[in-house]
Design an enzyme around this catalytic site. Structure first.
Site, PDB file in Angstrom:
ATOM      1  N   GLY A  28       0.811  -1.217   0.000  1.00 15.94           N
ATOM      2  CA  GLY A  28       0.000   0.000   0.000  1.00 15.94           C
ATOM      3  C   GLY A  28       0.841   1.262   0.000  1.00 15.94           C
ATOM      4  O   GLY A  28       2.028   1.226  -0.310  1.00 15.94           O
ATOM      5  N   HIS A  34       4.195   1.620  -8.051  1.00 14.03           N
ATOM      6  CA  HIS A  34       3.138   0.601  -8.002  1.00 14.03           C
ATOM      7  C   HIS A  34       2.210   0.739  -9.211  1.00 14.03           C
ATOM      8  O   HIS A  34       1.772  -0.265  -9.787  1.00 14.03           O
ATOM      9  CB  HIS A  34       2.283   0.767  -6.741  1.00 14.03           C
ATOM     10  CG  HIS A  34       3.024   0.621  -5.446  1.00 14.03           C
ATOM     11  ND1 HIS A  34       3.217   1.676  -4.581  1.00 14.03           N
ATOM     12  CD2 HIS A  34       3.605  -0.448  -4.858  1.00 14.03           C
ATOM     13  CE1 HIS A  34       3.876   1.255  -3.508  1.00 14.03           C
ATOM     14  NE2 HIS A  34       4.127  -0.020  -3.651  1.00 14.03           N
ATOM     15  N   GLN A  58       7.389 -10.049   7.603  1.00 15.62           N
ATOM     16  CA  GLN A  58       8.626  -9.653   6.920  1.00 15.62           C
ATOM     17  C   GLN A  58       9.315  -8.456   7.585  1.00 15.62           C
ATOM     18  O   GLN A  58      10.319  -7.958   7.086  1.00 15.62           O
ATOM     19  CB  GLN A  58       8.352  -9.375   5.434  1.00 15.62           C
ATOM     20  CG  GLN A  58       7.570  -8.114   5.151  1.00 15.62           C
ATOM     21  CD  GLN A  58       7.199  -8.005   3.681  1.00 15.62           C
ATOM     22  OE1 GLN A  58       6.412  -8.788   3.162  1.00 15.62           O
ATOM     23  NE2 GLN A  58       7.795  -7.036   2.970  1.00 15.62           N
ATOM     24  N   LYS A 148      12.958  -2.612  -8.526  1.00 15.03           N
ATOM     25  CA  LYS A 148      13.462  -1.822  -7.391  1.00 15.03           C
ATOM     26  C   LYS A 148      13.895  -2.754  -6.257  1.00 15.03           C
ATOM     27  O   LYS A 148      14.907  -2.535  -5.615  1.00 15.03           O
ATOM     28  CB  LYS A 148      12.348  -0.886  -6.938  1.00 15.03           C
ATOM     29  CG  LYS A 148      12.444  -0.403  -5.540  1.00 15.03           C
ATOM     30  CD  LYS A 148      12.844   1.029  -5.518  1.00 15.03           C
ATOM     31  CE  LYS A 148      13.103   1.566  -4.152  1.00 15.03           C
ATOM     32  NZ  LYS A 148      12.366   0.950  -3.082  1.00 15.03           N
TER      33      LYS A 148
HETATM   34  P1  AMP Z   1       5.951  -2.512  -1.723  1.00  8.11           P
HETATM   35  O1  AMP Z   1       4.591  -1.920  -1.562  1.00  8.11           O
HETATM   36  O2  AMP Z   1       7.062  -1.580  -1.366  1.00  8.11           O
HETATM   37  O3  AMP Z   1       6.085  -3.885  -1.085  1.00  8.11           O
HETATM   38  O4  AMP Z   1       6.135  -2.763  -3.281  1.00  8.11           O
HETATM   39  C1  AMP Z   1       5.224  -3.529  -4.008  1.00  8.11           C
HETATM   40  C2  AMP Z   1       5.794  -3.799  -5.376  1.00  8.11           C
HETATM   41  O5  AMP Z   1       6.018  -2.554  -6.037  1.00  8.11           O
HETATM   42  C3  AMP Z   1       7.157  -4.524  -5.325  1.00  8.11           C
HETATM   43  O6  AMP Z   1       7.186  -5.487  -6.352  1.00  8.11           O
HETATM   44  C4  AMP Z   1       8.128  -3.411  -5.579  1.00  8.11           C
HETATM   45  O7  AMP Z   1       9.328  -3.839  -6.176  1.00  8.11           O
HETATM   46  C5  AMP Z   1       7.336  -2.524  -6.531  1.00  8.11           C
HETATM   47  N1  AMP Z   1       7.875  -1.157  -6.508  1.00  8.11           N
HETATM   48  C6  AMP Z   1       8.049  -0.367  -5.428  1.00  8.11           C
HETATM   49  N2  AMP Z   1       8.639   0.803  -5.787  1.00  8.11           N
HETATM   50  C7  AMP Z   1       8.840   0.737  -7.129  1.00  8.11           C
HETATM   51  C8  AMP Z   1       9.409   1.614  -8.096  1.00  8.11           C
HETATM   52  N3  AMP Z   1       9.899   2.809  -7.767  1.00  8.11           N
HETATM   53  N4  AMP Z   1       9.440   1.211  -9.369  1.00  8.11           N
HETATM   54  C9  AMP Z   1       8.950  -0.005  -9.734  1.00  8.11           C
HETATM   55  N5  AMP Z   1       8.408  -0.876  -8.879  1.00  8.11           N
HETATM   56  C10 AMP Z   1       8.342  -0.520  -7.588  1.00  8.11           C
END
Ligand code: AMP
Length: 277
Positions: A28, A34, A58, A148
Protein backbone atom coordinates in the site's frame (compact mmCIF):
# COMPACT_ATOMS: atom_id res chain seq x y z
CA UNK A 1 -14.20 -1.67 -7.98
CA UNK A 2 -14.42 -3.66 -4.78
CA UNK A 3 -12.21 -3.59 -1.69
CA UNK A 4 -12.25 -7.11 -0.28
CA UNK A 5 -11.02 -8.07 3.17
CA UNK A 6 -11.84 -11.78 3.33
CA UNK A 7 -10.03 -14.69 1.67
CA UNK A 8 -13.38 -16.48 1.24
CA UNK A 9 -14.72 -13.52 -0.79
CA UNK A 10 -11.71 -13.60 -3.14
CA UNK A 11 -12.20 -17.33 -3.59
CA UNK A 12 -15.89 -16.73 -4.37
CA UNK A 13 -15.07 -14.11 -7.03
CA UNK A 14 -12.37 -16.07 -8.82
CA UNK A 15 -14.32 -19.35 -8.69
CA UNK A 16 -16.33 -18.51 -11.80
CA UNK A 17 -13.69 -16.47 -13.62
CA UNK A 18 -12.62 -18.22 -16.73
CA UNK A 19 -9.93 -15.70 -17.53
CA UNK A 20 -6.36 -14.63 -16.86
CA UNK A 21 -5.73 -13.12 -13.43
CA UNK A 22 -2.95 -10.62 -12.74
CA UNK A 23 -1.78 -10.11 -9.15
CA UNK A 24 0.10 -7.02 -7.96
CA UNK A 25 1.30 -7.63 -4.39
CA UNK A 26 1.91 -4.38 -2.47
CA UNK A 27 2.08 -3.01 1.05
CA UNK A 28 0.00 0.00 0.00
CA UNK A 29 0.78 3.74 0.19
CA UNK A 30 0.71 3.39 -3.57
CA UNK A 31 2.81 5.61 -5.83
CA UNK A 32 3.80 5.81 -9.49
CA UNK A 33 6.06 2.75 -9.10
CA UNK A 34 3.14 0.60 -8.00
CA UNK A 35 0.96 2.23 -10.67
CA UNK A 36 3.31 1.01 -13.41
CA UNK A 37 2.88 -2.59 -12.19
CA UNK A 38 -0.90 -2.23 -12.00
CA UNK A 39 -1.07 -0.73 -15.52
CA UNK A 40 0.98 -3.60 -16.92
CA UNK A 41 -1.24 -6.16 -15.21
CA UNK A 42 -4.40 -4.48 -16.53
CA UNK A 43 -2.90 -4.57 -20.04
CA UNK A 44 -1.85 -8.22 -19.82
CA UNK A 45 -4.82 -9.81 -18.01
CA UNK A 46 -8.61 -9.97 -18.02
CA UNK A 47 -8.78 -9.44 -14.27
CA UNK A 48 -6.38 -7.61 -11.94
CA UNK A 49 -6.14 -8.03 -8.18
CA UNK A 50 -4.02 -5.54 -6.22
CA UNK A 51 -3.20 -6.81 -2.75
CA UNK A 52 -2.57 -4.23 -0.05
CA UNK A 53 -1.13 -5.87 3.04
CA UNK A 54 1.55 -4.67 5.42
CA UNK A 55 2.96 -8.09 6.21
CA UNK A 56 4.16 -8.29 9.84
CA UNK A 57 6.14 -11.48 9.15
CA UNK A 58 8.63 -9.65 6.92
CA UNK A 59 9.39 -6.88 9.45
CA UNK A 60 12.09 -7.20 12.11
CA UNK A 61 11.36 -6.19 15.71
CA UNK A 62 13.07 -2.81 15.43
CA UNK A 63 11.66 -2.00 12.00
CA UNK A 64 8.84 0.31 10.95
CA UNK A 65 5.82 -2.06 10.89
CA UNK A 66 3.74 0.20 13.17
CA UNK A 67 4.54 3.47 11.47
CA UNK A 68 4.43 2.13 7.87
CA UNK A 69 2.02 4.43 5.94
CA UNK A 70 -1.51 3.03 5.54
CA UNK A 71 -3.70 4.88 3.01
CA UNK A 72 -6.21 2.27 1.85
CA UNK A 73 -9.00 4.55 0.57
CA UNK A 74 -6.59 6.63 -1.51
CA UNK A 75 -4.90 3.45 -2.78
CA UNK A 76 -8.25 2.02 -3.83
CA UNK A 77 -9.11 5.19 -5.77
CA UNK A 78 -5.84 4.91 -7.70
CA UNK A 79 -6.42 1.20 -8.40
CA UNK A 80 -9.90 1.97 -9.72
CA UNK A 81 -8.57 4.76 -11.95
CA UNK A 82 -5.97 2.37 -13.38
CA UNK A 83 -8.57 -0.27 -14.18
CA UNK A 84 -7.88 -2.84 -11.46
CA UNK A 85 -10.84 -5.08 -10.64
CA UNK A 86 -10.33 -5.79 -6.96
CA UNK A 87 -8.24 -4.53 -4.06
CA UNK A 88 -7.56 -7.35 -1.62
CA UNK A 89 -6.80 -5.82 1.79
CA UNK A 90 -6.91 -8.53 4.45
CA UNK A 91 -6.32 -7.90 8.13
CA UNK A 92 -3.34 -9.54 9.85
CA UNK A 93 -5.75 -11.95 11.60
CA UNK A 94 -7.32 -12.89 8.30
CA UNK A 95 -3.91 -13.80 6.84
CA UNK A 96 -2.34 -15.38 9.92
CA UNK A 97 -4.11 -17.24 12.69
CA UNK A 98 -0.85 -17.36 14.61
CA UNK A 99 2.34 -15.69 13.40
CA UNK A 100 4.45 -17.56 15.99
CA UNK A 101 3.43 -21.06 14.91
CA UNK A 102 3.53 -20.54 11.18
CA UNK A 103 4.65 -22.76 8.33
CA UNK A 104 7.25 -20.61 6.57
CA UNK A 105 8.61 -20.70 3.04
CA UNK A 106 12.36 -20.28 3.49
CA UNK A 107 14.53 -19.30 0.52
CA UNK A 108 17.99 -20.92 0.45
CA UNK A 109 20.70 -19.50 2.68
CA UNK A 110 22.85 -18.59 -0.35
CA UNK A 111 20.11 -16.19 -1.54
CA UNK A 112 19.46 -14.52 1.82
CA UNK A 113 22.88 -14.33 3.48
CA UNK A 114 23.74 -11.19 1.54
CA UNK A 115 22.47 -7.69 0.73
CA UNK A 116 19.12 -6.97 2.46
CA UNK A 117 18.86 -10.50 3.86
CA UNK A 118 22.00 -9.99 5.92
CA UNK A 119 20.76 -6.95 7.83
CA UNK A 120 17.11 -8.05 7.88
CA UNK A 121 17.13 -11.62 9.24
CA UNK A 122 13.85 -13.40 8.52
CA UNK A 123 12.73 -10.73 6.04
CA UNK A 124 12.78 -12.91 2.93
CA UNK A 125 11.16 -15.86 4.75
CA UNK A 126 8.31 -13.44 5.46
CA UNK A 127 8.20 -12.23 1.86
CA UNK A 128 8.31 -15.74 0.33
CA UNK A 129 5.62 -16.91 2.75
CA UNK A 130 3.17 -14.07 2.11
CA UNK A 131 3.71 -14.20 -1.65
CA UNK A 132 3.05 -17.98 -1.63
CA UNK A 133 -0.15 -17.38 0.32
CA UNK A 134 -1.25 -14.67 -2.12
CA UNK A 135 -0.56 -16.98 -5.08
CA UNK A 136 -2.68 -19.70 -3.46
CA UNK A 137 -5.49 -17.31 -2.51
CA UNK A 138 -5.75 -15.52 -5.86
CA UNK A 139 -4.77 -18.41 -8.20
CA UNK A 140 -3.16 -15.73 -10.36
CA UNK A 141 -1.87 -16.39 -13.86
CA UNK A 142 0.78 -13.68 -13.64
CA UNK A 143 2.28 -11.67 -10.80
CA UNK A 144 4.03 -8.31 -11.11
CA UNK A 145 7.15 -7.32 -9.17
CA UNK A 146 9.35 -4.23 -9.38
CA UNK A 147 13.06 -4.40 -10.16
CA UNK A 148 13.46 -1.82 -7.39
CA UNK A 149 13.44 -4.80 -4.97
CA UNK A 150 15.93 -6.76 -7.05
CA UNK A 151 16.87 -9.35 -4.44
CA UNK A 152 13.18 -9.95 -3.68
CA UNK A 153 12.46 -10.45 -7.39
CA UNK A 154 15.37 -12.91 -7.68
CA UNK A 155 14.13 -14.88 -4.64
CA UNK A 156 10.51 -14.98 -5.85
CA UNK A 157 11.55 -16.19 -9.32
CA UNK A 158 13.63 -18.94 -7.69
CA UNK A 159 10.78 -19.88 -5.35
CA UNK A 160 8.35 -20.18 -8.26
CA UNK A 161 10.79 -22.44 -10.10
CA UNK A 162 11.79 -24.52 -7.06
CA UNK A 163 8.21 -25.03 -5.79
CA UNK A 164 6.53 -25.34 -9.23
CA UNK A 165 4.08 -22.49 -8.76
CA UNK A 166 2.07 -22.14 -11.96
CA UNK A 167 2.53 -18.36 -12.05
CA UNK A 168 4.40 -16.21 -14.55
CA UNK A 169 6.56 -13.62 -12.79
CA UNK A 170 6.64 -10.32 -14.68
CA UNK A 171 9.54 -8.00 -13.71
CA UNK A 172 8.82 -4.27 -14.07
CA UNK A 173 11.43 -1.47 -14.40
CA UNK A 174 12.19 0.97 -11.59
CA UNK A 175 10.13 4.16 -11.71
CA UNK A 176 12.03 7.27 -10.61
CA UNK A 177 11.24 10.90 -9.90
CA UNK A 178 12.62 13.36 -12.49
CA UNK A 179 15.68 13.96 -10.28
CA UNK A 180 16.46 10.22 -10.10
CA UNK A 181 15.02 9.29 -6.69
CA UNK A 182 13.43 5.84 -6.91
CA UNK A 183 9.78 5.97 -5.84
CA UNK A 184 9.21 4.28 -2.48
CA UNK A 185 6.42 4.36 0.10
CA UNK A 186 9.14 5.15 2.66
CA UNK A 187 9.97 8.41 0.82
CA UNK A 188 7.01 9.85 2.77
CA UNK A 189 9.27 9.77 5.87
CA UNK A 190 11.73 12.19 4.25
CA UNK A 191 11.74 15.93 4.96
CA UNK A 192 13.37 18.34 2.53
CA UNK A 193 16.94 17.79 3.77
CA UNK A 194 16.55 14.03 4.05
CA UNK A 195 15.21 13.95 0.51
CA UNK A 196 18.39 15.69 -0.70
CA UNK A 197 20.42 13.03 1.09
CA UNK A 198 18.25 10.28 -0.39
CA UNK A 199 19.20 11.48 -3.88
CA UNK A 200 22.75 10.30 -3.16
CA UNK A 201 21.69 6.69 -3.80
CA UNK A 202 20.65 7.22 -7.41
CA UNK A 203 23.55 9.68 -7.93
CA UNK A 204 26.05 7.05 -6.74
CA UNK A 205 24.55 4.41 -9.03
CA UNK A 206 24.54 6.79 -11.99
CA UNK A 207 28.16 7.76 -11.43
CA UNK A 208 29.24 4.11 -11.17
CA UNK A 209 27.41 3.38 -14.40
CA UNK A 210 29.30 6.25 -16.08
CA UNK A 211 32.60 4.78 -14.85
CA UNK A 212 31.51 1.36 -16.12
CA UNK A 213 30.66 2.87 -19.50
CA UNK A 214 34.15 4.40 -19.60
CA UNK A 215 35.52 0.87 -19.28
CA UNK A 216 36.28 0.70 -15.55
CA UNK A 217 35.81 -2.88 -14.32
CA UNK A 218 37.64 -2.78 -11.01
CA UNK A 219 35.05 -3.62 -8.37
CA UNK A 220 36.83 -1.77 -5.58
CA UNK A 221 37.12 1.42 -7.67
CA UNK A 222 33.43 1.26 -8.61
CA UNK A 223 32.26 0.65 -5.02
CA UNK A 224 34.63 3.25 -3.51
CA UNK A 225 33.40 5.92 -5.94
CA UNK A 226 29.82 5.14 -4.98
CA UNK A 227 30.68 5.21 -1.25
CA UNK A 228 32.26 8.64 -1.68
CA UNK A 229 28.99 10.03 -3.06
CA UNK A 230 27.07 8.32 -0.23
CA UNK A 231 29.17 10.20 2.37
CA UNK A 232 27.11 11.24 5.41
CA UNK A 233 24.70 8.32 5.12
CA UNK A 234 24.73 5.17 7.23
CA UNK A 235 25.50 2.79 4.38
CA UNK A 236 24.32 -0.79 4.84
CA UNK A 237 25.90 -2.09 1.64
CA UNK A 238 27.23 -1.20 -1.79
CA UNK A 239 27.59 -4.41 -3.79
CA UNK A 240 27.94 -5.55 -7.37
CA UNK A 241 26.39 -8.90 -8.33
CA UNK A 242 25.80 -10.93 -11.44
CA UNK A 243 22.09 -10.15 -12.04
CA UNK A 244 21.37 -13.68 -13.29
CA UNK A 245 22.79 -15.52 -10.27
CA UNK A 246 23.03 -12.85 -7.58
CA UNK A 247 26.55 -14.19 -6.89
CA UNK A 248 29.29 -11.60 -6.35
CA UNK A 249 30.20 -10.10 -9.69
CA UNK A 250 33.41 -11.56 -11.19
CA UNK A 251 35.50 -9.84 -13.82
CA UNK A 252 34.52 -12.28 -16.56
CA UNK A 253 30.76 -11.79 -15.91
CA UNK A 254 29.28 -9.76 -18.75
CA UNK A 255 26.45 -8.11 -16.80
CA UNK A 256 26.71 -6.36 -13.48
CA UNK A 257 24.06 -5.02 -11.11
CA UNK A 258 25.06 -2.50 -8.47
CA UNK A 259 22.86 -2.42 -5.36
CA UNK A 260 22.83 0.06 -2.49
CA UNK A 261 21.03 0.18 0.86
CA UNK A 262 21.52 3.13 3.20
CA UNK A 263 19.82 4.79 6.14
CA UNK A 264 18.98 8.46 5.75
CA UNK A 265 19.28 10.75 8.80
CA UNK A 266 17.75 12.08 10.97
CA UNK A 267 15.14 9.29 11.38
CA UNK A 268 17.21 6.54 9.72
CA UNK A 269 14.85 5.87 6.83
CA UNK A 270 16.24 2.77 5.15
CA UNK A 271 16.17 3.10 1.37
CA UNK A 272 17.36 0.73 -1.36
CA UNK A 273 18.12 1.26 -5.02
CA UNK A 274 19.95 -0.55 -7.82
CA UNK A 275 21.05 -0.11 -11.41
CA UNK A 276 22.42 -2.37 -14.10
CA UNK A 277 25.90 -1.04 -14.96
P1 AMP B 1 5.95 -2.51 -1.72
O1 AMP B 1 4.59 -1.92 -1.56
O2 AMP B 1 7.06 -1.58 -1.37
O3 AMP B 1 6.08 -3.89 -1.09
O4 AMP B 1 6.14 -2.76 -3.28
C1 AMP B 1 5.22 -3.53 -4.01
C2 AMP B 1 5.79 -3.80 -5.38
O5 AMP B 1 6.02 -2.55 -6.04
C3 AMP B 1 7.16 -4.52 -5.32
O6 AMP B 1 7.19 -5.49 -6.35
C4 AMP B 1 8.13 -3.41 -5.58
O7 AMP B 1 9.33 -3.84 -6.18
C5 AMP B 1 7.34 -2.52 -6.53
N1 AMP B 1 7.88 -1.16 -6.51
C6 AMP B 1 8.05 -0.37 -5.43
N2 AMP B 1 8.64 0.80 -5.79
C7 AMP B 1 8.84 0.74 -7.13
C8 AMP B 1 9.41 1.61 -8.10
N3 AMP B 1 9.90 2.81 -7.77
N4 AMP B 1 9.44 1.21 -9.37
C9 AMP B 1 8.95 0.00 -9.73
N5 AMP B 1 8.41 -0.88 -8.88
C10 AMP B 1 8.34 -0.52 -7.59
Amino acid sequence: MKIIHKISQIREIIKDLNSSIGLVPTMGALHKGHASLIKKSVEDNDFTIVSVFVNPVQFGINEDFDKYPRTLQKDAQLCEKLGADVVFAPSVDEMYQDTKELTLVCPPYSAINKLCGKSRPGHFDGVATVVSKLFNITKCTRAYFGQKDAQQLFIIKKMVKDLNFDVEIVPCPIVREDDGLALSSRNSYLDENARKDALKLSAALKYSKELWQKGIRDKQTLCDSALKILGGLDVDYVEIVNPDTFEDWQENDKNALMLIAAKIPPVNTRLIDNMEL
